[in-house]
Enzyme design. Sequence first.
Site, PDB file in Angstrom:
ATOM      1  N   GLU A  53      -4.620   2.265  -4.587  1.00 45.99           N
ATOM      2  CA  GLU A  53      -3.163   2.341  -4.451  1.00 45.99           C
ATOM      3  C   GLU A  53      -2.575   1.075  -3.838  1.00 45.99           C
ATOM      4  O   GLU A  53      -1.447   1.078  -3.351  1.00 45.99           O
ATOM      5  CB  GLU A  53      -2.782   3.558  -3.598  1.00 45.99           C
ATOM      6  CG  GLU A  53      -3.191   3.486  -2.139  1.00 45.99           C
ATOM      7  CD  GLU A  53      -4.592   4.028  -1.877  1.00 45.99           C
ATOM      8  OE1 GLU A  53      -4.887   4.385  -0.730  1.00 45.99           O
ATOM      9  OE2 GLU A  53      -5.411   4.076  -2.819  1.00 45.99           O
ATOM     10  N   ASP A  94       0.841  -1.186   0.000  1.00 42.22           N
ATOM     11  CA  ASP A  94       0.000   0.000   0.000  1.00 42.22           C
ATOM     12  C   ASP A  94       0.885   1.249   0.000  1.00 42.22           C
ATOM     13  O   ASP A  94       1.794   1.366   0.825  1.00 42.22           O
ATOM     14  CB  ASP A  94      -0.915  -0.009   1.230  1.00 42.22           C
ATOM     15  CG  ASP A  94      -1.890   1.151   1.219  1.00 42.22           C
ATOM     16  OD1 ASP A  94      -2.933   1.015   0.584  1.00 42.22           O
ATOM     17  OD2 ASP A  94      -1.605   2.189   1.853  1.00 42.22           O
ATOM     18  N   ILE A  95       0.633   2.180  -0.939  1.00 44.19           N
ATOM     19  CA  ILE A  95       1.411   3.415  -0.998  1.00 44.19           C
ATOM     20  C   ILE A  95       1.050   4.289   0.197  1.00 44.19           C
ATOM     21  O   ILE A  95      -0.122   4.582   0.422  1.00 44.19           O
ATOM     22  CB  ILE A  95       1.154   4.170  -2.312  1.00 44.19           C
ATOM     23  CG1 ILE A  95       1.484   3.274  -3.516  1.00 44.19           C
ATOM     24  CG2 ILE A  95       1.983   5.455  -2.365  1.00 44.19           C
ATOM     25  CD1 ILE A  95       1.138   3.902  -4.850  1.00 44.19           C
ATOM     26  N   ASP A 148      -1.585   9.082 -10.786  1.00 43.20           N
ATOM     27  CA  ASP A 148      -1.569   7.954 -11.733  1.00 43.20           C
ATOM     28  C   ASP A 148      -0.141   7.563 -12.082  1.00 43.20           C
ATOM     29  O   ASP A 148       0.195   6.373 -12.167  1.00 43.20           O
ATOM     30  CB  ASP A 148      -2.325   8.327 -13.008  1.00 43.20           C
ATOM     31  CG  ASP A 148      -3.820   8.373 -12.795  1.00 43.20           C
ATOM     32  OD1 ASP A 148      -4.510   8.881 -13.687  1.00 43.20           O
ATOM     33  OD2 ASP A 148      -4.286   7.910 -11.746  1.00 43.20           O
ATOM     34  N   GLU A 207       5.054 -16.375 -10.847  1.00 44.32           N
ATOM     35  CA  GLU A 207       4.724 -15.241  -9.989  1.00 44.32           C
ATOM     36  C   GLU A 207       3.975 -14.180 -10.776  1.00 44.32           C
ATOM     37  O   GLU A 207       4.288 -13.922 -11.942  1.00 44.32           O
ATOM     38  CB  GLU A 207       5.996 -14.628  -9.391  1.00 44.32           C
ATOM     39  CG  GLU A 207       6.722 -15.587  -8.461  1.00 44.32           C
ATOM     40  CD  GLU A 207       8.027 -14.987  -7.946  1.00 44.32           C
ATOM     41  OE1 GLU A 207       8.415 -13.905  -8.428  1.00 44.32           O
ATOM     42  OE2 GLU A 207       8.654 -15.602  -7.064  1.00 44.32           O
ATOM     43  N   HIS A 266      -4.288  14.324  -9.564  1.00 49.58           N
ATOM     44  CA  HIS A 266      -4.560  12.926  -9.902  1.00 49.58           C
ATOM     45  C   HIS A 266      -3.702  12.402 -11.051  1.00 49.58           C
ATOM     46  O   HIS A 266      -3.415  11.201 -11.113  1.00 49.58           O
ATOM     47  CB  HIS A 266      -6.041  12.750 -10.225  1.00 49.58           C
ATOM     48  CG  HIS A 266      -6.924  12.811  -9.016  1.00 49.58           C
ATOM     49  ND1 HIS A 266      -7.353  13.990  -8.477  1.00 49.58           N
ATOM     50  CD2 HIS A 266      -7.411  11.826  -8.225  1.00 49.58           C
ATOM     51  CE1 HIS A 266      -8.092  13.740  -7.424  1.00 49.58           C
ATOM     52  NE2 HIS A 266      -8.149  12.441  -7.242  1.00 49.58           N
ATOM     53  N   ASN A 275      -2.222  12.680  -3.844  1.00 48.70           N
ATOM     54  CA  ASN A 275      -3.160  13.153  -4.853  1.00 48.70           C
ATOM     55  C   ASN A 275      -3.589  14.590  -4.574  1.00 48.70           C
ATOM     56  O   ASN A 275      -3.683  15.413  -5.488  1.00 48.70           O
ATOM     57  CB  ASN A 275      -4.406  12.251  -4.882  1.00 48.70           C
ATOM     58  CG  ASN A 275      -4.288  11.156  -5.920  1.00 48.70           C
ATOM     59  OD1 ASN A 275      -3.454  11.213  -6.810  1.00 48.70           O
ATOM     60  ND2 ASN A 275      -5.121  10.143  -5.811  1.00 48.70           N
TER      61      ASN A 275
END
Length: 362
Positions: A277, A233-234, A250, A269, A246, A241
């Site tokens: 995100e 997770d960022i 992206d 994998e 935005h 943002n």
Amino acid sequence: MLKDIPKLVSELNENDLIYILTFNRDSDNNFISYTEGIEMIVKYTNVPIYGSWDFYLNKGIVGGKITAGFLQGATAAKQALQFLKGEPIDNIDIILDGASEYMFDYHFLTRNNVNINELPKDSIIINRPEKFLEKYQSVLLNIFVSLFILVLAILYKAKQKESSMRANYTQRLESKVKERTIKLKEANQKLEWLSNIDGLTQIFNRRYFDTVLSQELLNHQKSKETLVLMICDIDYFKRYNDTYGHLAGDDCIKMVASILKAHCKKNTEIVARYGGEEFALIMPKTSHNEAKERAEAIRLSIADKALPHQSSDLGDFVSISIGVAVMNATKTTTIENIIGLADEALYKSKNSGRNKTTVKSN
């Protein structure tokens, strides 16, 4: 207290529901953002959750007639243009219900046994899975109609040929049919591939992730080898943002996706965009130590990119939090078990300061 939320929401019964406000503070006056709050609540409760804004969608609320931020802004902009063009203020309509729409989350409708057919007409439903044939019905119809017309034309011409030319014509006909069949097969394969790809990042999407994880779990139940699921997770992406826009958001998501894809070492994998995100990496037949080392390598690769993030509490650059589940699959192990274990590890990484890797084994 923030720490008391899991216990409080887990004790709610089937007649209860939760309504989330936009901003919250606990008894110690600690601010709880809507993202952090709803992630914690969804994790520990099964009762329906509601909210008043569309940014709660895809994070845990069922839905309803909620305020759409984009629609609200568009309505306000329209009124502002009327005023700027000289329209008297008394002539501008007062809009009491112009920024709300019926919007629902398919995952949480099904989770709470809500019949979709009973929803208001023209309701917006996100995360609703599309069937392959429904999505590409018109394309397939055109292909089959074209093929049917081609066959009719070939048959008509064949009847006009003299008997002395039939052998040669039949050979050419077979060649054309074979060529058309190959093209149709290639077109179908391309359509199938596109249905599995996330449009923004060009990595696999959630649909394909669910399919692969289900198959890998079956394989590992038979082989009894460890299966690793990594969820990333960022950190503070909402702030990113809000700060950079935005389009930059992206680009940030695409950068993280490319790094994760580069860290896929084996053909078995896959990396997928899990949602928003969040990203997921499936690593079959991977040990606990190897999983931890590779997760740390990914985290450091993101840090080495030094993508500016002035709104982060962790420093000046973009970072990620990682949760790793190392699952020794048994006959009773489910998809929910391994995702839940990875979610627990990710929550621990985020709750202990973010920009960290946490590994959990069953």
